[in-house]
Design an enzyme around this catalytic site. Sequence first.
Site, short mmCIF file in Angstrom:
data_model
loop_
_atom_site.label_atom_id
_atom_site.label_comp_id
_atom_site.label_asym_id
_atom_site.label_seq_id
_atom_site.Cartn_x
_atom_site.Cartn_y
_atom_site.Cartn_z
N HIS A 77 0.81 -1.22 0.00
CA HIS A 77 0.00 0.00 0.00
C HIS A 77 0.84 1.28 0.00
CE1 HIS A 77 1.07 -0.11 4.23
NE2 HIS A 77 0.80 1.17 4.26
C1 UD1 Z 1 -1.70 5.43 6.07
C2 UD1 Z 1 -0.36 5.86 6.67
C3 UD1 Z 1 0.66 4.75 6.48
C4 UD1 Z 1 0.15 3.44 7.03
C5 UD1 Z 1 -1.19 3.13 6.36
C6 UD1 Z 1 -1.78 1.83 6.87
C7 UD1 Z 1 0.17 8.26 6.58
C8 UD1 Z 1 1.04 9.25 5.92
N1 UD1 Z 1 0.16 7.03 5.98
O1 UD1 Z 1 -1.50 5.26 4.66
O2 UD1 Z 1 1.85 5.09 7.16
O3 UD1 Z 1 1.07 2.42 6.75
O4 UD1 Z 1 -2.09 4.21 6.64
O5 UD1 Z 1 -2.93 1.50 6.21
O6 UD1 Z 1 -0.47 8.57 7.56
N2 UD1 Z 1 -8.91 4.96 2.05
C9 UD1 Z 1 -10.15 4.37 2.03
N3 UD1 Z 1 -10.69 3.99 3.22
C10 UD1 Z 1 -10.06 4.17 4.41
C11 UD1 Z 1 -8.81 4.80 4.42
C12 UD1 Z 1 -8.24 5.19 3.23
O7 UD1 Z 1 -10.74 4.17 0.97
O8 UD1 Z 1 -10.63 3.79 5.47
C13 UD1 Z 1 -8.27 5.34 0.75
C14 UD1 Z 1 -8.56 6.74 0.31
O9 UD1 Z 1 -8.66 6.73 -1.05
C15 UD1 Z 1 -7.31 7.50 0.72
C16 UD1 Z 1 -6.24 6.45 0.53
O10 UD1 Z 1 -6.87 5.21 0.88
O11 UD1 Z 1 -7.12 8.64 -0.05
C17 UD1 Z 1 -5.03 6.64 1.39
O12 UD1 Z 1 -5.38 6.81 2.79
P1 UD1 Z 1 -4.41 7.63 3.76
O13 UD1 Z 1 -4.94 7.63 5.13
O14 UD1 Z 1 -4.11 8.97 3.14
O15 UD1 Z 1 -3.04 6.84 3.68
P2 UD1 Z 1 -2.73 5.28 3.65
O16 UD1 Z 1 -2.18 4.94 2.31
O17 UD1 Z 1 -3.87 4.48 4.17
#
Ligand code: UD1
Length: 375
Positions: free
Chosen positions: A206
């Site tokens: 991811h």
């Molecule tokens: C975040 C953390 C990362 C951790 C990861 C675990 C930061 C910078 N990154 O990354 O260190 O390893 O979590 O999972 O804080 N999304 C959904 N549903 C959710 C959450 C996210 O659909 O419940 C999608 C959205 O499109 C979002 C993308 O995932 O834009 C990324 O989510 P985000 O929280 O920005 O970062 P992660 O890649 O999950």
Amino acid sequence: MKKVLHIVGARPNFMKVAPIHRAISERGSLTQTLVHTGQHYDVKMSDVFFTDLGMPAPDIHLGIGSGSHAEQTAKVMIELEKVFTSEKPDLVSVVGDVNSTLAAALVAAKMGIPISHVEAGLRSFDRTMPEEINRVLTDRISDLLLTPSADADANLIREGLEPARIRLVGNVMIDSLLAAREKALRLPTLSELGLEPRGYAVCTLHRASNVDDAKVFSGLLSALSHVASRLPVVFPVHPRTRKRISELGLAATLERTPGLRLVDPMGYLEFLALTSQARLAFTDSGGLQEETTVLGIPCLTVRENTERPITVDIGTNVVVGTDPVRIQQTADRILDGHGKKGRIPDRWDGRSGERIAQEYEQFLGVGNTPRLAAV
Ligand code: UD1
């Protein structure tokens, strides 16, 4: 009574806070408030973990959601300032390295509230990783630096942080793993997926650097397809990764790849059942590098570096990079019986939550028990 306020935001935070929350509640010498920023919000990325880890529902939920780094961090900060003003915590406890961790630390520091950072001192020395920025800055402004391993202590000291603020408490996430392992093994996860113990590999990807770069991502998928020709590869797909697969038009090809099994993100217990019986793991996650070391499962970290070198030095982890040929060759060697045998690092023993609770009592001047960490 003195009050500790815990911040959770994203999936890897929940298994770190659960044992601390439990230890504080069992000791009964402090009150505590659990705040969920809502950085992760899907049921499978958040709610299921509270049930699986036996953690109470958050006292306060901020519902922040997704956004750019600046948007997400800023929104958490704006809402937390209001929460800290009304809740008046004596200590703010943050874990790990996600955007919610840094946002909470920044707000607390500006309000003069002491901060404890659990999992302090880890460094990948790669500032292109957003998590590395979050780690360095959170440590700089924290009052208590609670580390999982001695390499983390050394990093903090090298950066000029006061040794008096540093405590080696061990790996609190492993408390959750050890507490849940037996229950996880009783789940029908393997039979439901038609898998045999040690007869499959597990994969999680991811990291932005892996899935947001089309060339890197396609290379990783081709290496996985090769491995899937030798044994089934179960790949629970993170929402960010799912989005990239669909944007790149790869869904149909992947669904048709023999042996490759794309599934939805799993809950904590289900995923633990899967990893603990796997033959090997591929990952770019931080937590899984540590979990596989404790479970004795060979792990290939598909990144150029790790902030958790102890998993390589004494555990089962190999940092293999993102070159598909190197990944395939390393996987082949493991499948041919040449996987690394590791051992478990000191203080990854299921008692870190208790050590942290004792540190908080001592920091806040309550309770009167000898510290486990000093034993
Ligand atoms: C975040 C953390 C990362 C951790 C990861 C675990 C930061 C910078 N990154 O990354 O260190 O390893 O979590 O999972 O804080 N999304 C959904 N549903 C959710 C959450 C996210 O659909 O419940 C999608 C959205 O499109 C979002 C993308 O995932 O834009 C990324 O989510 P985000 O929280 O920005 O970062 P992660 O890649 O999950």
